[in-house]
Scaffold this motif. Structure first.
Motif, PDB file in Angstrom:
ATOM      1  N   ARG A 167      -1.160  -1.768   0.825  1.00  0.00           N
ATOM      2  CA  ARG A 167      -1.345  -1.600  -0.627  1.00  0.00           C
ATOM      3  C   ARG A 167      -1.463  -2.966  -1.304  1.00  0.00           C
ATOM      4  N   LYS A 218       2.552   0.119   5.290  1.00  0.00           N
ATOM      5  CA  LYS A 218       1.911   0.732   4.129  1.00  0.00           C
ATOM      6  C   LYS A 218       2.009  -0.181   2.919  1.00  0.00           C
ATOM      7  N   SER A 265       6.579   1.480   9.622  1.00  0.00           N
ATOM      8  CA  SER A 265       5.483   2.217   8.981  1.00  0.00           C
ATOM      9  C   SER A 265       5.464   1.971   7.480  1.00  0.00           C
TER      10      SER A 265
END
Length: 209
Positions: free
Chosen positions: A204, A200, A196
């Motif tokens: 980004r 992320k 996870s």
């Protein structure tokens, strides 16, 4: 518990009179004293031809119920004997001492040396054989009934102890499995968290690009 190991159906009338036997092991066979050996047997045809006694070396079997020296089978070994008592026959062919399976009576501290020798004379070699000795055969031994009861109690306690050890091993394995499953769950959670976090970070990076 009394084991019915009667040998009366095994051609006791004559050494050379052979009755049919089941090839498979029969209940109580593991408690019998069985040995194979070479014994000279007169060959009727060769004797008649030569006009003098002619003997052939022949494989014989001796079958005895421990504790009973009056009811013994001694006769030429048949193929069924060799299959039924295959371990003893293999030992005989390999020139090994033919042993019964069980706890040797000399390893059981409930017996005196004199009792051990007396029992061995009647081919009682193991605690199991002693525990299963029939009342008829045990009558010739002084004080044997109490010793039989002790032997039966010893075997029963051993079985319970073995069962208890197996149960403990199963319990330990189950606990180890539960711990392993818990560790696997924790590991999966950590992997999910890492994946996870990585996703992320990737998202980004894409937005900045």
């Amino acid at each position: 518990m009394e084991a019915d190991m009667s040998l009366t159906n095994m051609a006791l009338g004559s050494q050379d009179n052979v009755s049919p036997m089941n090839q498979a092991m029969q209940p109580g066979d593991e408690l019998l004293f069985v040995r194979f050996y070479i014994h000279p047997r007169q060959n009727a045809d060769k004797t008649l031809e030569a006009g003098r006694p002619i003997f052939d070396d022949t494989e014989y079997v001796e079958i005895m119920q421990p504790g009973n020296k009056e009811n013994i089978i001694k006769r030429p070994a048949q193929p069924d004997d060799k299959q039924r008592f295959s371990k003893q026959y293999a030992a005989f062919k390999n020139n090994e001492e033919q042993q019964v399976s069980g706890t040797p009576i000399e390893q059981w501290n409930a017996l005196s040396k004199a009792q051990v020798e007396e029992l061995r004379y009647f081919n009682v070699r193991t605690v199991e054989q002693l525990a299963e000795m029939s009342d008829t055969n045990s009558q010739q031994f002084a004080g044997i009934q109490s010793i039989k009861i002790q032997a039966q109690a010893y075997i029963e306690a051993s079985e319970k102890d073995k069962t208890g050890k197996i149960a403990k091993q199963v319990e330990d394995l189950q606990k180890a499995l539960e711990v392993s499953e818990q560790n696997n769950m924790e590991l999966m959670k950590r992997l999910d968290s890492l994946e996870s976090s990585q996703q992320k970070s990737t998202n980004r990076a894409k937005k900045k690009a």
